[in-house]
Design an enzyme around this catalytic site. Structure first.
Site, PDB file in Angstrom:
ATOM      1  N   SER A 191      26.808  10.808 -21.077  1.00 35.64           N
ATOM      2  CA  SER A 191      25.936   9.506 -20.409  1.00 35.64           C
ATOM      3  C   SER A 191      26.793   8.228 -20.971  1.00 35.64           C
ATOM      4  CB  SER A 191      24.543   9.503 -21.401  1.00 35.64           C
ATOM      5  OG  SER A 191      23.927  10.585 -20.961  1.00 35.64           O
ATOM      6  N   PHE A 200      19.006   8.006 -16.021  1.00 28.50           N
ATOM      7  CA  PHE A 200      19.029   8.327 -14.317  1.00 28.50           C
ATOM      8  C   PHE A 200      20.258   9.399 -14.469  1.00 28.50           C
ATOM      9  CE2 PHE A 200      17.429   4.046 -14.089  1.00 28.50           C
ATOM     10  CZ  PHE A 200      16.414   4.103 -13.573  1.00 28.50           C
ATOM     11  N   ILE A 224      19.338   1.150 -20.323  1.00 25.81           N
ATOM     12  CA  ILE A 224      19.560   2.259 -19.141  1.00 25.81           C
ATOM     13  C   ILE A 224      20.665   3.060 -19.331  1.00 25.81           C
ATOM     14  CG2 ILE A 224      20.257   2.145 -16.557  1.00 25.81           C
ATOM     15  CD1 ILE A 224      17.529   0.637 -17.389  1.00 25.81           C
ATOM     16  N   GLU A 225      20.400   4.454 -19.215  1.00 29.83           N
ATOM     17  CA  GLU A 225      21.299   5.525 -19.310  1.00 29.83           C
ATOM     18  C   GLU A 225      21.605   6.367 -18.148  1.00 29.83           C
ATOM     19  OE1 GLU A 225      21.435   9.835 -21.951  1.00 29.83           O
ATOM     20  OE2 GLU A 225      19.665   8.557 -22.134  1.00 29.83           O
ATOM     21  N   ILE A 226      22.730   6.275 -17.961  1.00 33.55           N
ATOM     22  CA  ILE A 226      23.324   6.827 -16.593  1.00 33.55           C
ATOM     23  C   ILE A 226      24.158   8.233 -17.070  1.00 33.55           C
ATOM     24  CG2 ILE A 226      24.422   6.549 -14.466  1.00 33.55           C
ATOM     25  CD1 ILE A 226      24.102   3.390 -14.993  1.00 33.55           C
TER      26      ILE A 226
END
Length: 130
Positions: free
Chosen positions: A113, A77, A124-126
């Protein structure tokens, strides 16, 4: 031929824990809607111009993936706030960062990230633009 992603489907073991993570920790909006075959009330997480439809393992809606299983997703994301604020929010929520910040290659440019796992152990990669 393809312009953009409209939605994807996430399968969870624990609906309450999943809703907590995507709404409280990531700040997405929970919505209810009627859909599927046959039409029934469903849930989704909305963010930006996309959404994640929610299936609960063993109670999936038709049609569905051939093998819908919790924990099989690896999602990235792009944050709407600076990555430093994302890290602060994750820490305040008591959510462990498993890697990062690190430099990665995104769809259109380099990104910075951090990585976490959701309650079903999806990765989940932000990220933010580098």
């Amino acid at each position: 031929m393809i312009d953009h992603l409209d939605h994807l489907v996430l399968t969870t073991f624990d609906e309450a824990a999943c809703v907590d993570f995507y709404t409280r920790v990531l700040g997405m909006t929970l919505e209810s809607f009627v859909g599927g075959t046959p039409p029934v009330e469903r849930k989704a997480f909305k963010f930006g111009h996309q959404k994640i439809n929610l299936h609960v393992r063993g109670r999936e809606f038709e049609p569905k993936a051939h093998l819908p299983v919790p924990g099989a997703l690896d999602l990235c994301f792009i944050a709407s706030v600076p990555l430093a604020q994302v890290i602060e929010n994750l820490n305040a929520a008591g959510w462990s960062i498993i890697e990062g910040p690190v430099l990665r290659t995104g769809a259109t440019q380099k990104i910075r990230s951090v990585y976490v796992r959701d309650p079903d152990l999806n990765l989940i990669e932000i990220s933010e633009p580098a």
